[in-house]
Design a protein around this motif. Structure first.
Motif, PDB file in Angstrom:
ATOM      1  N   GLY A 190      15.738 -28.412 -24.213  1.00  0.00           N
ATOM      2  CA  GLY A 190      15.928 -29.859 -24.245  1.00  0.00           C
ATOM      3  C   GLY A 190      15.187 -30.590 -24.971  1.00  0.00           C
ATOM      4  N   ILE A 191      13.835 -30.248 -24.889  1.00  0.00           N
ATOM      5  CA  ILE A 191      12.860 -30.679 -25.872  1.00  0.00           C
ATOM      6  C   ILE A 191      13.040 -30.556 -27.104  1.00  0.00           C
ATOM      7  N   ILE A 213      12.165 -23.134 -17.059  1.00  0.00           N
ATOM      8  CA  ILE A 213      11.323 -23.389 -18.355  1.00  0.00           C
ATOM      9  C   ILE A 213      12.192 -23.232 -19.662  1.00  0.00           C
ATOM     10  N   ALA A 220      14.094 -26.545 -19.940  1.00  0.00           N
ATOM     11  CA  ALA A 220      13.204 -27.741 -20.550  1.00  0.00           C
ATOM     12  C   ALA A 220      12.786 -27.556 -22.065  1.00  0.00           C
ATOM     13  N   GLU A 221      12.671 -26.470 -22.338  1.00  0.00           N
ATOM     14  CA  GLU A 221      12.133 -26.175 -23.860  1.00  0.00           C
ATOM     15  C   GLU A 221      13.366 -26.356 -24.581  1.00  0.00           C
TER      16      GLU A 221
END
Length: 135
Positions: A79-80, A73, A76-77
């Motif tokens: 990266g975004i 998680i 992903a966090e």
């Protein structure tokens, strides 16, 4: 090894990350501080998992599984979050959080309904000109 050592280390890491989130103005440094806080939580999860598995003879290792989920998680966090920061930096020219608070659209008094309305583009012919200009 005692449970106090990783618990104190994770508390120090978490406090350092919290200070970074509250004191920094650069969005990249704020994202790095959030990652530091998540790593402190991961260290706590693994330390308590090892400590509980020694006392309860448990082989499930749910703390380590939760740590892997948290790492996924967090990846992903970041990266975004980094993509958003780079897009904002391209548009605004800065990654300063204080300057990014003005991202809401402002009301333009000289807009299409205001007193400075352009009469050359009014009506259906003006709509066609706008459509050609945007195409």
């Amino acid at each position: 090894m005692h449970l106090a050592y990783p618990a104190v280390l994770s508390a120090l890491l978490f406090c350092t990350g919290l200070y970074g989130v509250l004191a920094r103005r650069n969005a990249i440094l704020v994202l790095m501080s959030v990652e530091l806080m998540l790593n402190a939580v991961n260290l706590n999860l693994v330390a308590f998992d090892v400590w509980l598995s020694k006392t309860a003879e448990e082989t499930l290792h749910s703390g380590q599984a939760l740590t892997l989920f948290t790492i996924a998680i967090a990846a992903a966090e970041i990266g975004i979050g980094l993509a958003i920061v780079l897009a904002v930096h391209r548009n605004r020219g800065t990654a300063d959080i204080d300057k990014l608070r003005d991202t809401a659209e402002r009301h333009d008094p000289d807009g299409p309904d205001g007193p400075g309305r352009d009469t050359r583009t009014a009506g259906p012919a003006g709509e066609a000109q706008k459509a050609e200009a945007t195409a």
